[in-house]
Design a protein around this motif. Sequence first.
Motif, mmCIF file in Angstrom:
data_model
loop_
_atom_site.group_PDB
_atom_site.id
_atom_site.type_symbol
_atom_site.label_atom_id
_atom_site.label_comp_id
_atom_site.label_asym_id
_atom_site.label_seq_id
_atom_site.Cartn_x
_atom_site.Cartn_y
_atom_site.Cartn_z
ATOM 1 N N CYS A 17 15.371 -25.432 -19.915
ATOM 2 C CA CYS A 17 15.830 -26.860 -19.978
ATOM 3 C C CYS A 17 15.951 -27.515 -21.245
ATOM 4 C CB CYS A 17 14.513 -27.741 -19.021
ATOM 5 S SG CYS A 17 15.262 -29.540 -18.795
ATOM 6 N N PHE B 118 16.443 -30.526 -22.161
ATOM 7 C CA PHE B 118 15.961 -31.673 -22.551
ATOM 8 C C PHE B 118 14.609 -31.605 -23.417
ATOM 9 C CE2 PHE B 118 17.732 -33.769 -18.185
ATOM 10 C CZ PHE B 118 18.867 -33.860 -18.856
ATOM 11 N N GLY B 119 14.066 -30.659 -23.262
ATOM 12 C CA GLY B 119 12.937 -30.287 -24.481
ATOM 13 C C GLY B 119 11.882 -31.202 -24.563
ATOM 14 N N CYS B 120 11.262 -31.683 -23.340
ATOM 15 C CA CYS B 120 10.422 -32.777 -23.553
ATOM 16 C C CYS B 120 8.951 -31.991 -23.927
ATOM 17 C CB CYS B 120 9.849 -33.158 -21.964
ATOM 18 S SG CYS B 120 11.255 -33.722 -21.135
ATOM 19 N N TYR C 250 5.816 -32.438 -23.408
ATOM 20 C CA TYR C 250 4.641 -32.205 -22.635
ATOM 21 C C TYR C 250 5.102 -31.174 -21.555
ATOM 22 C CZ TYR C 250 7.561 -35.615 -20.209
ATOM 23 O OH TYR C 250 8.637 -36.323 -19.820
ATOM 24 N N CYS C 251 6.200 -30.523 -21.473
ATOM 25 C CA CYS C 251 6.670 -29.809 -20.619
ATOM 26 C C CYS C 251 5.821 -28.422 -20.375
ATOM 27 C CB CYS C 251 8.064 -29.117 -20.675
ATOM 28 S SG CYS C 251 8.855 -28.289 -19.513
ATOM 29 N N PHE D 67 13.116 -21.718 -24.778
ATOM 30 C CA PHE D 67 13.197 -22.562 -23.512
ATOM 31 C C PHE D 67 14.216 -23.482 -23.624
ATOM 32 C CE2 PHE D 67 11.839 -26.195 -20.890
ATOM 33 C CZ PHE D 67 11.649 -25.702 -19.712
ATOM 34 N N ALA E 53 10.593 -26.526 -12.079
ATOM 35 C CA ALA E 53 10.471 -25.966 -13.312
ATOM 36 C C ALA E 53 11.583 -26.157 -14.395
ATOM 37 C CB ALA E 53 10.132 -24.363 -13.331
ATOM 38 N N THR E 54 12.564 -27.027 -13.986
ATOM 39 C CA THR E 54 13.840 -27.123 -14.756
ATOM 40 C C THR E 54 14.409 -28.524 -14.395
ATOM 41 O OG1 THR E 54 15.986 -26.054 -15.585
ATOM 42 C CG2 THR E 54 15.378 -25.884 -13.316
ATOM 43 N N ASP E 55 15.312 -29.200 -14.986
ATOM 44 C CA ASP E 55 15.909 -30.306 -14.649
ATOM 45 C C ASP E 55 17.151 -29.576 -14.035
ATOM 46 O OD1 ASP E 55 17.284 -32.651 -14.150
ATOM 47 O OD2 ASP E 55 15.834 -33.544 -15.434
ATOM 48 N N LYS F 141 15.591 -36.142 -14.589
ATOM 49 C CA LYS F 141 15.651 -37.172 -15.676
ATOM 50 C C LYS F 141 17.014 -37.906 -15.911
ATOM 51 C CE LYS F 141 11.672 -36.419 -18.586
ATOM 52 N NZ LYS F 141 10.742 -35.272 -17.879
HETATM 53 S S1 SF4 Z 1 11.830 -29.464 -17.188
HETATM 54 FE FE1 SF4 Z 1 11.473 -31.429 -17.074
HETATM 55 S S2 SF4 Z 1 9.442 -31.909 -18.215
HETATM 56 FE FE2 SF4 Z 1 10.420 -29.818 -18.711
HETATM 57 S S3 SF4 Z 1 11.795 -30.255 -20.407
HETATM 58 FE FE3 SF4 Z 1 13.032 -30.243 -18.649
HETATM 59 S S4 SF4 Z 1 13.124 -32.396 -18.116
HETATM 60 FE FE4 SF4 Z 1 11.575 -32.056 -19.425
#
Ligand code: SF4
Length: 367
Positions: free
Chosen positions: A56, A58-60, A62-63, A97, A136-138, A170
Amino acid sequence: MQQSMPLGDAQATSSQHPLMGEQKDIRYYGSQARSLLNSPDSTGMPFWSINPYVGCAFGCAYCYARYAHRFVMERGALTADGIEGEAAEVLPPWLAFERRIFVKRNAADVLRRTLRDRGSAAGAVQRGETIVLGTATDPYQPAERLFRVTRGVLEVLAEAKGLKLVIITKSPLITRDLDLLVRIAQRSTLTVHLSLITLDRELARRIEPRAPTPESRLRALRRLSAAGIEAGVNIMPVLPGVTDRPDALAALVRRIAAEGASHVNPSPLRLRATARARYLPFLAAEFPHLVTRYADAYAHSHEMAPGYRDGLRRFMKQLCAEVGLQYGTPDERAFEPRAGTAWMVDDATPDPTPPPAVAQLELLTAS
Ligand code: SF4
């Protein structure tokens, strides 16, 4: 994000995982899914799940989903720099990731076949067991603009009826598919959970560096609600000391209500091994004054202490009651964790005790 067109398979560098496209520093590799519907037994989560991509962008910080990426990398004999043997920079697994995304090119075909085969998976979801898209992914990360795998999956789901579908994202890109979402909602039960943990754009950028801005997510929420789609917000995770200021949470809930949401679903940060490995170094870099307090708070558990969790739940319930929002997901029973697992939903039983003093929430919040 600047985009480039997908590369054709002729430019593939691996037959198993052909390079399909690039966007700046992100590479997309094709992947052939053997199955798409993950069963509750295989994931330990109390619902069926679908993930159109692995990884993903977006790279949060806390993921928790990075574990899935590593598994695919190893199974596909890939290194973090791309295809095995390629001379390139080596990315640490947590960054791979975010920058090496696998695209399940055959996702729609596999799902259609599964539903037509009338096997146990098809039977379960047609009996109304919940399917969650995006655990487990956006499903609406930047890759979706190029490859439209999620849209293909929704087209298949729109052919069915009587399903219970939940989508987690998101991204305001979900509004591109409003036509399909409306069609699905007419034939099945559909709930969209937009994820949003703060209204503070700069804070969000530090924590979720490539995710869409809070404002754009709220606009998407408004559009979904206006189209008659049941849409709420996952305030997940609430980050102790970072996003849990009571005044900030109150402003967030009020704004969510003003944009037409049906519900708010909050949960404090859980730090299992995968999330811990990325989040704690992030914390040391961005919020060094919290390092010791987190070390203490999460020393013996992946969860905050019961006092914090209870205080947060009561506080958020009270906020929701004040603005007329449902607390928790609309379909609580479908999300009840199985024994030994915990994922989305906090305890939804009535609280026999009065709401706590706000000070309880400030357990870690810097004054
Ligand atoms: S899967 Fe969700 S929490 Fe994980 S990086 Fe992507 S948007 Fe963020």
